[in-house]
Design a protein around this motif. Structure first.
Motif, short mmCIF file in Angstrom:
data_model
loop_
_atom_site.label_atom_id
_atom_site.label_comp_id
_atom_site.label_asym_id
_atom_site.label_seq_id
_atom_site.Cartn_x
_atom_site.Cartn_y
_atom_site.Cartn_z
N LEU A 75 0.83 -1.21 0.00
CA LEU A 75 0.00 0.00 0.00
C LEU A 75 0.86 1.26 0.00
O LEU A 75 2.00 1.24 0.45
N HIS A 76 0.27 2.35 -0.46
CA HIS A 76 0.87 3.65 -0.27
C HIS A 76 0.46 4.19 1.10
O HIS A 76 -0.73 4.14 1.44
N PRO A 77 1.38 4.72 1.88
CA PRO A 77 0.98 5.41 3.11
C PRO A 77 0.37 6.75 2.75
O PRO A 77 1.01 7.58 2.11
N PHE A 109 4.73 -0.88 2.96
CA PHE A 109 4.44 0.46 2.45
C PHE A 109 5.38 0.81 1.30
O PHE A 109 6.60 0.65 1.40
N GLU A 110 4.78 1.29 0.22
CA GLU A 110 5.55 1.75 -0.93
C GLU A 110 6.12 3.13 -0.62
O GLU A 110 5.37 4.09 -0.42
N VAL A 111 7.43 3.23 -0.56
CA VAL A 111 8.07 4.51 -0.25
C VAL A 111 9.06 4.94 -1.32
O VAL A 111 9.78 5.92 -1.15
N GLU A 112 9.10 4.20 -2.43
CA GLU A 112 10.06 4.51 -3.49
C GLU A 112 9.37 5.05 -4.75
O GLU A 112 9.99 5.17 -5.81
N ASP A 113 8.09 5.38 -4.65
CA ASP A 113 7.34 5.88 -5.79
C ASP A 113 7.56 7.37 -6.01
O ASP A 113 7.96 8.10 -5.09
N TYR A 169 11.50 0.46 -6.33
CA TYR A 169 10.16 0.54 -6.93
C TYR A 169 10.00 -0.49 -8.05
O TYR A 169 10.85 -0.59 -8.93
N PHE A 170 8.92 -1.25 -7.98
CA PHE A 170 8.57 -2.19 -9.04
C PHE A 170 7.15 -1.88 -9.51
O PHE A 170 6.22 -1.83 -8.69
N LYS A 171 7.00 -1.69 -10.81
CA LYS A 171 5.68 -1.39 -11.36
C LYS A 171 4.76 -2.59 -11.21
O LYS A 171 3.56 -2.45 -10.90
N ASP A 221 -1.28 -6.36 -4.39
CA ASP A 221 -0.85 -5.02 -4.78
C ASP A 221 -2.06 -4.09 -4.71
O ASP A 221 -2.88 -4.03 -5.62
N ALA A 222 -2.16 -3.37 -3.60
CA ALA A 222 -3.29 -2.47 -3.38
C ALA A 222 -2.88 -1.01 -3.52
O ALA A 222 -3.54 -0.12 -2.98
N ARG A 223 -1.81 -0.77 -4.23
CA ARG A 223 -1.33 0.61 -4.40
C ARG A 223 -2.32 1.48 -5.16
O ARG A 223 -2.31 2.70 -5.03
N SER A 224 -3.19 0.85 -5.95
CA SER A 224 -4.18 1.63 -6.71
C SER A 224 -5.15 2.37 -5.81
O SER A 224 -5.78 3.35 -6.23
#
Length: 211
Positions: free
Chosen positions: A8-10, A30-34, A145-147, A156-159
């Motif tokens: 997820l994105h924080p 948490f995605e922190v490299e986007d 970061y991985f797409k 993958d709930a980054r959306s």
């Protein structure tokens, strides 16, 4: 749609869908490299105010390279007094909710201490909300970061960071202004927390998430 891990994105006082994902996972990443993207929940949340849905947006410091700047490098612009404005909005929306006073002291601290980086603020919020819910949401952070995520055990709930495209509809609960506007689904976790208190955890565990 739960899996053992969730990515997820924080975000800023995340939407309920984010917490549904976290409550049903064994491991949170948490995605922190986007890179930073405008008009996402990285720096905004939605609440249920007297006039319906209300967006609270944190201003950020802009420069020519914003489009290619990593989110973890984005600084908050404090010149406009957003902290005072946002807290007043929360008071106006939730002062009469069943649990606002119970969690008020915990939440107010977020709006009293200036934080330089948006990511640091969002991570601090994560800890505060976990304490309020009375649960432990330990997390790790990405280092690259991985797409596309190849780990089949990871959801993958980054959306969900894009609130406008998050169409999750969850079961109803009593909201302060639902007599005026009806039930508004999937607002900030604060809406659920102030209206349901710690029973919010059981609510999160029984919702179905769609991506």
């Amino acid at each position: 749609m739960s899996k053992p891990k969730v990515l997820l994105h924080p975000t800023y006082f995340p939407s309920i869908s984010n917490y549904v994902a976290m409550a049903q996972a064994q491991e949170i990443i948490f995605e922190v490299e986007d890179n930073f993207q405008k008009q996402t929940n990285r720096n905004r949340m939605y609440i249920h105010g007297a006039n319906g849905i209300q967006m609270l947006n944190i201003p950020i410091k802009h420069n020519a390279n914003l489009a290619n700047r990593k989110f973890k490098d984005v600084r908050i612009e404090h010149a406009f007094g957003w902290q005072k404005q946002h807290y007043k909005s929360l008071e106006a929306a939730y002062r009469t909710s069943p649990f606002f006073e119970y969690f008020e002291d915990d939440i107010r601290g977020i709006f009293e201490t200036p934080v330089e980086f948006m990511l640091d603020l969002n991570l601090a919020i994560h800890e505060v909300i976990a304490d309020c819910l009375g649960v432990k949401f330990p997390f790790t952070e990405t280092t690259e970061y991985f797409k596309v995520i190849e780990d089949t055990d990871c959801l993958d709930a980054r959306s969900l960071v894009n609130g406008k495209k998050d169409g999750n509809i969850f079961e109803t609960y009593t909201q302060v202004f639902d007599d005026k506007h009806g039930f508004l689904s999937n607002l900030s976790i604060l809406d659920l927390l102030f209206n349901e208190g710690r029973s919010a955890v059981d609510y999160l565990k029984r919702q179905e998430l769609h991506l």
